[in-house]
Motif scaffolding. Structure first.
Motif, PDB file in Angstrom:
ATOM      1  N   ALA A  29     -10.647 -10.255  -9.051  1.00 55.31           N
ATOM      2  CA  ALA A  29      -9.703  -9.628  -8.123  1.00 55.31           C
ATOM      3  C   ALA A  29      -9.101  -8.390  -8.784  1.00 55.31           C
ATOM      4  CB  ALA A  29      -8.597 -10.610  -7.750  1.00 55.31           C
ATOM      5  N   GLN A  42      -5.251   0.558 -12.652  1.00 57.24           N
ATOM      6  CA  GLN A  42      -5.754  -0.366 -11.644  1.00 57.24           C
ATOM      7  C   GLN A  42      -7.235  -0.601 -11.898  1.00 57.24           C
ATOM      8  OE1 GLN A  42      -5.029   1.040  -7.708  1.00 57.24           O
ATOM      9  NE2 GLN A  42      -2.818   1.113  -7.964  1.00 57.24           N
ATOM     10  N   PRO A  77      -1.585  -9.007  -9.966  1.00 56.72           N
ATOM     11  CA  PRO A  77      -2.590  -8.750  -8.933  1.00 56.72           C
ATOM     12  C   PRO A  77      -2.227  -7.478  -8.164  1.00 56.72           C
ATOM     13  CG  PRO A  77      -1.870 -11.027  -8.852  1.00 56.72           C
ATOM     14  CD  PRO A  77      -0.973 -10.321  -9.815  1.00 56.72           C
ATOM     15  N   LEU A  78      -3.216  -6.804  -7.642  1.00 55.66           N
ATOM     16  CA  LEU A  78      -2.992  -5.518  -6.976  1.00 55.66           C
ATOM     17  C   LEU A  78      -2.119  -5.643  -5.743  1.00 55.66           C
ATOM     18  CD1 LEU A  78      -3.666  -2.513  -6.984  1.00 55.66           C
ATOM     19  CD2 LEU A  78      -5.657  -3.018  -5.615  1.00 55.66           C
ATOM     20  N   ASP A  79      -2.220  -6.748  -5.003  1.00 52.55           N
ATOM     21  CA  ASP A  79      -1.470  -6.881  -3.757  1.00 52.55           C
ATOM     22  C   ASP A  79      -0.041  -7.372  -3.963  1.00 52.55           C
ATOM     23  OD1 ASP A  79      -2.225  -9.352  -4.599  1.00 52.55           O
ATOM     24  OD2 ASP A  79      -2.912 -10.059  -2.654  1.00 52.55           O
ATOM     25  N   THR A  80       0.378  -7.692  -5.205  1.00 52.04           N
ATOM     26  CA  THR A  80       1.727  -8.175  -5.467  1.00 52.04           C
ATOM     27  C   THR A  80       2.655  -6.992  -5.711  1.00 52.04           C
ATOM     28  OG1 THR A  80       0.843 -10.155  -6.498  1.00 52.04           O
ATOM     29  CG2 THR A  80       3.146  -9.642  -6.937  1.00 52.04           C
ATOM     30  N   PRO A  81       3.686  -6.820  -4.880  1.00 55.31           N
ATOM     31  CA  PRO A  81       4.604  -5.707  -5.104  1.00 55.31           C
ATOM     32  C   PRO A  81       5.533  -5.999  -6.279  1.00 55.31           C
ATOM     33  CG  PRO A  81       5.347  -7.015  -3.260  1.00 55.31           C
ATOM     34  CD  PRO A  81       4.022  -7.586  -3.688  1.00 55.31           C
TER      35      PRO A  81
END
Length: 105
Positions: A29, A42, A77-81
């Protein structure tokens, strides 16, 4: 005669770090690697060992980035703000707490 107290063994920080990076490496991921100098990278964790993390943009990246673990502050993780930061500002700048080092005598 006293009985010796047996405590459960807790994993060390190094073991937790290895497990954490192994999960990211196995899941493939996208992650964000926050470095101690404020830079955010990233990519996908391709591999990790005791000292370094190999970060690529894709699984078949011909030139992955090699990052020393010593320079890494946080891997998310990339989607975690990032909590507590305005999303409009977060795209440009993420303040990172840098502890003051103790002066040597």
């Amino acid at each position: 005669m006293k009985k010796k107290e047996i405590r459960p063994k807790h994993p060390s920080r190094k073991e937790l770090q290895i497990q954490h990076l192994a999960v990211h490496s196995a899941s493939r991921a996208p992650v964000v690697v926050h470095l101690s100098n404020g830079t955010r990278l990233q990519g996908i964790v391709l591999a990790a060992d005791s000292y370094m993390v190999l970060l690529g943009r894709r699984l078949d990246d011909p030139q992955p980035t090699l990052v020393y673990k010593q320079a890494i502050c946080l891997v998310t993780p990339l989607d975690t703000p990032v909590v507590g930061i305005d999303p409009a500002i977060a795209a440009e700048f993420v303040p990172i707490y840098m502890p003051r080092t103790r002066k040597r005598r």
